[in-house]
Design a protein around this motif. Sequence first.
Motif, mmCIF file in Angstrom:
data_model
loop_
_atom_site.group_PDB
_atom_site.id
_atom_site.type_symbol
_atom_site.label_atom_id
_atom_site.label_comp_id
_atom_site.label_asym_id
_atom_site.label_seq_id
_atom_site.Cartn_x
_atom_site.Cartn_y
_atom_site.Cartn_z
ATOM 1 N N LEU A 1 0.839 -1.193 0.000
ATOM 2 C CA LEU A 1 0.000 0.000 0.000
ATOM 3 C C LEU A 1 0.873 1.242 0.000
ATOM 4 O O LEU A 1 1.835 1.331 0.754
ATOM 5 N N ASN A 2 0.557 2.184 -0.856
ATOM 6 C CA ASN A 2 1.247 3.467 -0.923
ATOM 7 C C ASN A 2 0.161 4.528 -1.041
ATOM 8 O O ASN A 2 -0.272 4.874 -2.144
ATOM 9 N N LYS A 3 -0.319 5.032 0.067
ATOM 10 C CA LYS A 3 -1.438 5.974 0.104
ATOM 11 C C LYS A 3 -1.122 7.083 1.079
ATOM 12 O O LYS A 3 -0.728 6.823 2.214
ATOM 13 N N ILE A 4 -1.295 8.324 0.637
ATOM 14 C CA ILE A 4 -1.037 9.485 1.478
ATOM 15 C C ILE A 4 -2.225 10.421 1.409
ATOM 16 O O ILE A 4 -2.759 10.672 0.324
ATOM 17 N N ILE A 5 -2.626 10.939 2.567
ATOM 18 C CA ILE A 5 -3.664 11.967 2.631
ATOM 19 C C ILE A 5 -3.092 13.120 3.444
ATOM 20 O O ILE A 5 -2.645 12.919 4.578
ATOM 21 N N LEU A 6 -3.083 14.307 2.859
ATOM 22 C CA LEU A 6 -2.512 15.496 3.492
ATOM 23 C C LEU A 6 -3.502 16.647 3.439
ATOM 24 O O LEU A 6 -4.260 16.768 2.482
ATOM 25 N N ILE A 7 -3.463 17.487 4.447
ATOM 26 C CA ILE A 7 -4.209 18.742 4.423
ATOM 27 C C ILE A 7 -3.215 19.846 4.745
ATOM 28 O O ILE A 7 -2.494 19.764 5.747
ATOM 29 N N GLY A 8 -3.155 20.839 3.873
ATOM 30 C CA GLY A 8 -2.217 21.928 4.086
ATOM 31 C C GLY A 8 -2.546 23.113 3.197
ATOM 32 O O GLY A 8 -3.506 23.096 2.426
ATOM 33 N N ARG A 9 -1.713 24.146 3.312
ATOM 34 C CA ARG A 9 -1.893 25.379 2.540
ATOM 35 C C ARG A 9 -0.778 25.513 1.510
ATOM 36 O O ARG A 9 0.381 25.200 1.798
ATOM 37 N N VAL B 1 4.524 13.867 -3.692
ATOM 38 C CA VAL B 1 3.258 13.158 -3.692
ATOM 39 C C VAL B 1 2.619 13.341 -5.058
ATOM 40 O O VAL B 1 2.438 14.472 -5.515
ATOM 41 N N VAL B 2 2.309 12.237 -5.718
ATOM 42 C CA VAL B 2 1.574 12.280 -6.977
ATOM 43 C C VAL B 2 0.100 12.225 -6.601
ATOM 44 O O VAL B 2 -0.386 11.222 -6.070
ATOM 45 N N ALA B 3 -0.598 13.340 -6.849
ATOM 46 C CA ALA B 3 -1.983 13.462 -6.408
ATOM 47 C C ALA B 3 -2.925 12.687 -7.307
ATOM 48 O O ALA B 3 -2.851 12.776 -8.528
ATOM 49 N N GLU B 4 -3.802 11.938 -6.693
ATOM 50 C CA GLU B 4 -4.900 11.298 -7.407
ATOM 51 C C GLU B 4 -6.136 12.177 -7.322
ATOM 52 O O GLU B 4 -6.973 12.175 -8.212
ATOM 53 N N ARG C 1 -4.156 28.966 -0.140
ATOM 54 C CA ARG C 1 -5.393 28.175 -0.209
ATOM 55 C C ARG C 1 -5.224 26.848 0.527
ATOM 56 O O ARG C 1 -4.179 26.206 0.466
ATOM 57 N N LEU C 2 -6.287 26.429 1.212
ATOM 58 C CA LEU C 2 -6.304 25.180 1.967
ATOM 59 C C LEU C 2 -6.797 24.048 1.071
ATOM 60 O O LEU C 2 -7.864 24.167 0.456
ATOM 61 N N VAL C 3 -6.020 22.957 1.000
ATOM 62 C CA VAL C 3 -6.383 21.819 0.153
ATOM 63 C C VAL C 3 -6.164 20.506 0.895
ATOM 64 O O VAL C 3 -5.359 20.424 1.818
ATOM 65 N N ALA C 4 -6.897 19.500 0.462
ATOM 66 C CA ALA C 4 -6.652 18.119 0.868
ATOM 67 C C ALA C 4 -6.131 17.397 -0.366
ATOM 68 O O ALA C 4 -6.707 17.524 -1.450
ATOM 69 N N VAL C 5 -5.044 16.681 -0.199
ATOM 70 C CA VAL C 5 -4.429 15.950 -1.304
ATOM 71 C C VAL C 5 -4.411 14.481 -0.939
ATOM 72 O O VAL C 5 -3.961 14.102 0.139
#
Length: 139
Positions: A2-10, A95-98, A69-73
Motif C-alpha cells: 500500500l502506498n497511500k497518502i492523505i494530506l491537508i495543508g496550505r 506526492v503524486v496526487a490522485e 489556499r487550503l487543500v486536501a491531497v
Amino acid sequence: MLNKIILIGRLVREPELRYTPSGVAVARFTIAVDRPFANRQGEREADFIDIVVWQKQAEVCTQYLGKGRLVAVEGRLQIRSYDDSQGVRRKAAEVVAEQVRFLDRPREGQAAAGAGSNDFALAESGYSEVNFSEDDIPF
C-alpha cells in the motif's frame, strides 16, 4: 502493498503548470502541513511537501488555487532520482496526487481570473482519474 497518502495543508506559492511533449498537463505546487506538536521553544513547525498533479486536474488546480489556499491531497508517495546541474545524483520525494479537494474559498481579491461562485463548485466536481507514464514527466 500500500502506498497511500492523505494530506491537508496550505499552498506556499502559486501552482506551476507545464505540458509534456505529448501535450499532457502537469502542475507542481508545495503545501505546508502543520506538525501536530510544538518544538522545545513552543513554536509550531510545518513540513513542506511537493505535490504533482496530472491532466485536467492539473489545469483546474492551476486555474483555481493560489498561495495560502487550503487543500486536501490524496495520492501516493514517489521517490525519483535525477542529476543536478553539477552532475551530482539527487533524490526527490513528492506526492503524486490522485485527487485534490479545495477546502476553502478564495479570499476577497484572491479569486483567479474569471472565477466566480459557480466556478468553485465546477472545480470541485472531480477530476480524480490520473493516468500517465513516467516518460511524461517534463522535469
